[in-house]
Design an enzyme around this catalytic site. Structure first.
Site, PDB file in Angstrom:
ATOM      1  N   LYS A 150      12.249   4.086   9.073  1.00 35.97           N
ATOM      2  CA  LYS A 150      11.456   5.322   9.003  1.00 35.97           C
ATOM      3  C   LYS A 150      11.787   6.226  10.190  1.00 35.97           C
ATOM      4  O   LYS A 150      11.981   7.430  10.053  1.00 35.97           O
ATOM      5  CB  LYS A 150       9.958   5.001   9.014  1.00 35.97           C
ATOM      6  CG  LYS A 150       9.510   4.199   7.804  1.00 35.97           C
ATOM      7  CD  LYS A 150       7.998   3.950   7.856  1.00 35.97           C
ATOM      8  CE  LYS A 150       7.610   2.796   6.945  1.00 35.97           C
ATOM      9  NZ  LYS A 150       8.116   2.878   5.582  1.00 35.97           N
TER      10      LYS A 150
ATOM     11  N   LYS B  23      14.447   3.204   1.031  1.00 32.68           N
ATOM     12  CA  LYS B  23      13.958   4.461   0.452  1.00 32.68           C
ATOM     13  C   LYS B  23      13.743   5.556   1.491  1.00 32.68           C
ATOM     14  O   LYS B  23      13.861   6.742   1.192  1.00 32.68           O
ATOM     15  CB  LYS B  23      12.702   4.251  -0.390  1.00 32.68           C
ATOM     16  CG  LYS B  23      11.472   3.806   0.385  1.00 32.68           C
ATOM     17  CD  LYS B  23      10.398   4.826   0.378  1.00 32.68           C
ATOM     18  CE  LYS B  23       9.169   4.415   1.133  1.00 32.68           C
ATOM     19  NZ  LYS B  23       9.226   3.498   2.269  1.00 32.68           N
TER      20      LYS B  23
ATOM     21  N   GLY C  66       5.229   1.387  -0.218  1.00 33.38           N
ATOM     22  CA  GLY C  66       4.830   0.438  -1.254  1.00 33.38           C
ATOM     23  C   GLY C  66       3.342   0.513  -1.589  1.00 33.38           C
ATOM     24  O   GLY C  66       2.949   0.363  -2.751  1.00 33.38           O
ATOM     25  N   ASN C  67       2.496   0.764  -0.564  1.00 36.74           N
ATOM     26  CA  ASN C  67       1.045   0.749  -0.792  1.00 36.74           C
ATOM     27  C   ASN C  67       0.556   1.880  -1.688  1.00 36.74           C
ATOM     28  O   ASN C  67      -0.560   1.847  -2.178  1.00 36.74           O
ATOM     29  CB  ASN C  67       0.286   0.775   0.554  1.00 36.74           C
ATOM     30  CG  ASN C  67       0.469   2.094   1.295  1.00 36.74           C
ATOM     31  OD1 ASN C  67       1.544   2.683   1.282  1.00 36.74           O
ATOM     32  ND2 ASN C  67      -0.577   2.545   1.958  1.00 36.74           N
TER      33      ASN C  67
ATOM     34  N   LYS D 259      18.554  -8.337   2.309  1.00 30.09           N
ATOM     35  CA  LYS D 259      17.228  -8.207   1.676  1.00 30.09           C
ATOM     36  C   LYS D 259      17.005  -9.272   0.617  1.00 30.09           C
ATOM     37  O   LYS D 259      17.707  -9.299  -0.396  1.00 30.09           O
ATOM     38  CB  LYS D 259      17.109  -6.833   1.014  1.00 30.09           C
ATOM     39  CG  LYS D 259      17.012  -5.712   2.012  1.00 30.09           C
ATOM     40  CD  LYS D 259      16.123  -4.591   1.526  1.00 30.09           C
ATOM     41  CE  LYS D 259      16.029  -3.549   2.611  1.00 30.09           C
ATOM     42  NZ  LYS D 259      14.813  -2.798   2.618  1.00 30.09           N
TER      43      LYS D 259
HETATM   44  P1  ADP Z   1       6.592   0.854   3.368  1.00 29.88           P
HETATM   45  O1  ADP Z   1       6.445   0.298   2.005  1.00 29.88           O
HETATM   46  O2  ADP Z   1       5.596   1.923   3.649  1.00 29.88           O
HETATM   47  O3  ADP Z   1       8.005   1.252   3.706  1.00 29.88           O
HETATM   48  P2  ADP Z   1       6.924  -1.232   5.394  1.00 29.88           P
HETATM   49  O4  ADP Z   1       6.236  -2.553   5.384  1.00 29.88           O
HETATM   50  O5  ADP Z   1       8.386  -1.197   5.166  1.00 29.88           O
HETATM   51  O6  ADP Z   1       6.128  -0.347   4.341  1.00 29.88           O
HETATM   52  O7  ADP Z   1       6.659  -0.486   6.785  1.00 29.88           O
HETATM   53  C1  ADP Z   1       5.330  -0.324   7.287  1.00 29.88           C
HETATM   54  C2  ADP Z   1       4.967  -1.465   8.227  1.00 29.88           C
HETATM   55  O8  ADP Z   1       5.743  -1.392   9.430  1.00 29.88           O
HETATM   56  C3  ADP Z   1       3.556  -1.461   8.729  1.00 29.88           C
HETATM   57  O9  ADP Z   1       2.659  -2.069   7.820  1.00 29.88           O
HETATM   58  C4  ADP Z   1       3.635  -2.199  10.055  1.00 29.88           C
HETATM   59  O10 ADP Z   1       3.149  -3.517   9.905  1.00 29.88           O
HETATM   60  C5  ADP Z   1       5.137  -2.287  10.353  1.00 29.88           C
HETATM   61  N1  ADP Z   1       5.549  -1.911  11.702  1.00 29.88           N
HETATM   62  C6  ADP Z   1       6.526  -2.550  12.374  1.00 29.88           C
HETATM   63  N2  ADP Z   1       6.730  -1.997  13.580  1.00 29.88           N
HETATM   64  C7  ADP Z   1       5.852  -0.963  13.693  1.00 29.88           C
HETATM   65  C8  ADP Z   1       5.587   0.010  14.700  1.00 29.88           C
HETATM   66  N3  ADP Z   1       6.285   0.037  15.833  1.00 29.88           N
HETATM   67  N4  ADP Z   1       4.620   0.927  14.474  1.00 29.88           N
HETATM   68  C9  ADP Z   1       3.916   0.905  13.317  1.00 29.88           C
HETATM   69  N5  ADP Z   1       4.124   0.016  12.317  1.00 29.88           N
HETATM   70  C10 ADP Z   1       5.086  -0.913  12.483  1.00 29.88           C
HETATM   71 MG    MG Z   2       9.743  -0.065   3.906  1.00 31.70          MG
END
Ligand code: ADP
Ligand code: MG
Length: 316
Positions: A279, A217, A14-15, A132
Site C-alpha cells: 500500500k 491489487k 478484502g474487508n 502467495k
Molecule cells: P487489504 O485486504 O486491505 O489489502 P491487508 O491485510 O493486506 O488488507 O493489509 C491491511 C493490514 O495490514 C492491517 O489489517 C494490519 O494488520 C496490517 N499492517 C501491517 N503493518 C502495518 C502498519 N505498519 N500499519 C498499519 N497496518 C499494518
Molecule cells: Mg492486501
C-alpha cells in the site's frame, strides 16, 4: 461542457467484501458489498468521478478449490481464468449494489465492470520465487500426484497445516484496458476495474497470454490511477491508516506525511511485506508518477478520508 471533477481511484481491501471471521457465503459478501456501496454512492452523489479496484484473495482461493475438487467431473481451468471469474462475479455484485443505491438517491450514473488484464514481465524475478499461498491444502500424497501431472507447480508446506500452492506475485507494468476505462470515466460512468489486481498477462510477440500469477491489487490500482491521470488514490483497508511500530506499545499513526519522509520509513523496514508495504509502495509510486494525493485509511472513514481529515494523507 462543465468542468469535470477530479478522478479518484478507490482501492477496496478484502474487508469491503468479506470480514475476517466470516465463512464466505454469497449472502455475507452481498451484505458487505451493499454497505460499502452505500458509502461510495455518497461520493458519487457528491460529484466525484470514481473508479473502484477491489481485492479477490479469499474469492480466488475458493474458485481454485471449486475447480480442483470438481476435476473428476469437469476440467479445471487455469488460474488466470479463475481471476477472470472472480472479476466477473464481484463486479456483478458491486455493480448491482451501487446501481441500486444510486437509483434510490435519484442519481442517474452508469456503473460498469471492465474485465481487466494487467501486463507483467515474463522475466520478473517473482516467477522464480512464488510467494502467495492459494487454494486448497493438500496431503503429501495429493501433492506428489499433482506434481507428476503439473511439474510447473510449486507446492510447499504451509505452517503445519498441509501443502499449498505458492503463486508468483510479479510487479504490474501496465493496464491493458486503461484507455477504455478513461473514456468511460470521462463519460461520468462509475467503473469497476483491475479486480483482484487484474488478470496477469504477458505479451509474446503481438499476442497477450494469461499467466499463473496473482498481482497485488494496491500496486495494480497505482498503475491504473497513474495511467488515467487520477488526482487521488485512496486505499481503504481495515485499520485507521499507516502506523510506525505497528502492533507495539509505542505504535503511532502517521496522519499527514510527505513522500520523502514515508520513503525513509520504507527504507528502514517499518512496513510488513504483503500487507502494508504494497500500500505504501503504491502511494509512493502514484505521487512519483504525477498523482496529487494518496490516502491509506479505514473503509469506515471513507467520507472523512476523502475530505482529508482521516487516515494517512500522503502528498509530495
Ligand atoms: P487489504 O485486504 O486491505 O489489502 P491487508 O491485510 O493486506 O488488507 O493489509 C491491511 C493490514 O495490514 C492491517 O489489517 C494490519 O494488520 C496490517 N499492517 C501491517 N503493518 C502495518 C502498519 N505498519 N500499519 C498499519 N497496518 C499494518
Ligand atoms: Mg492486501
Amino acid at each position: 461542457m462543465p468542468r469535470q471533477t477530479p478522478i479518484t481511484v478507490l482501492a477496496l481491501g478484502g474487508n469491503a467484501i468479506l470480514r475476517r471471521n466470516q465463512e464466505g457465503t454469497f449472502e455475507e459478501q452481498y451484505e458487505n458489498v451493499r454497505s460499502t456501496a452505500t458509502q461510495i454512492a455518497t461520493l458519487v452523489n457528491g460529484g466525484f468521478r470514481i473508479v473502484i479496484v477491489h481485492g479477490n484473495g479469499p474469492q480466488i482461493g475458493a474458485t481454485v478449490i471449486r475447480h480442483e475438487m470438481g476435476r473428476t467431473k469437469v476440467p479445471p481451468l487455469p488460474l488466470h481464468v479463475c481471476g477472470a471469474e472472480t472479476q466477473g462475479f464481484l463486479g456483478y455484485i458491486i455493480q448491482q449494489c451501487l446501481q441500486d443505491e444510486l437509483t434510490k438517491r435519484g442519481t442517474s450514473r452508469a456503473v460498469v465492470t471492465v474485465i481487466t488484464q494487467v501486463l507483467v514481465e515474463g522475466n520478473d524475478p517473482a516467477f522464480k520465487h512464488p510467494s502467495k499461498p492459494i487454494g486448497p491444502f493438500y496431503t503429501k500424497e495429493q501433492r506428489d500426484a499433482l506434481l507428476r501431472e503439473r511439474s510447473d507447480l510449486v507446492i510447499e508446506e504451509d505452517s503445519g497445516r498441509g501443502y499449498r500452492r505458492l503463486i508468483a506475485s510479479p510487479d504490474p507494468k501496465a493496464v491493458i484496458e486503461d484507455e477504455v476505462i478513461r473514456v468511460l470515466v470521462d463519460n461520468e460512468s462509475v467503473v469497476i476495474a483491475c479486480g483482484g489486481g487484474g488478470i496477469p498477462v504477458v505479451r509474446q510477440e503481438d499476442l497477450l497470454q494469461g499467466v499463473e500469477a496473482v498481482i497485488d491489487k494496491d500496486l495494480a490500482a497505482e498503475r491504473l490511477a497513474t495511467s488515467i491521470h487520477a488526482e487521488n488514490l485512496i486505499i481503504l483497508t481495515d485499520v485507521e491508516g499507516v502506523y510506525i511500530n505497528y502492533g507495539k506499545p509505542n505504535q503511532q499513526l502517521l496522519s499527514k506525511i510527505n513522500r520523502n519522509k514515508l520513503e525513509g520509513y520504507v527504507k528502514n523496514g517499518y512496513f510488513a511485506r504483503g500487507s502494508m508495504a504494497p500500500k505504501v509502495e503504491a502511494a509512493i509510486r502514484f505521487l512519483q508518477n504525477g498523482g496529487k494525493r494518496a490516502v491509506i485509511a479505514s473503509l469506515q472513514e471513507l467520507g472523512k478520508a476523502i475530505k482529508g481529515s482521516a487516515g494517512t494523507q500522503i502528498t509530495n
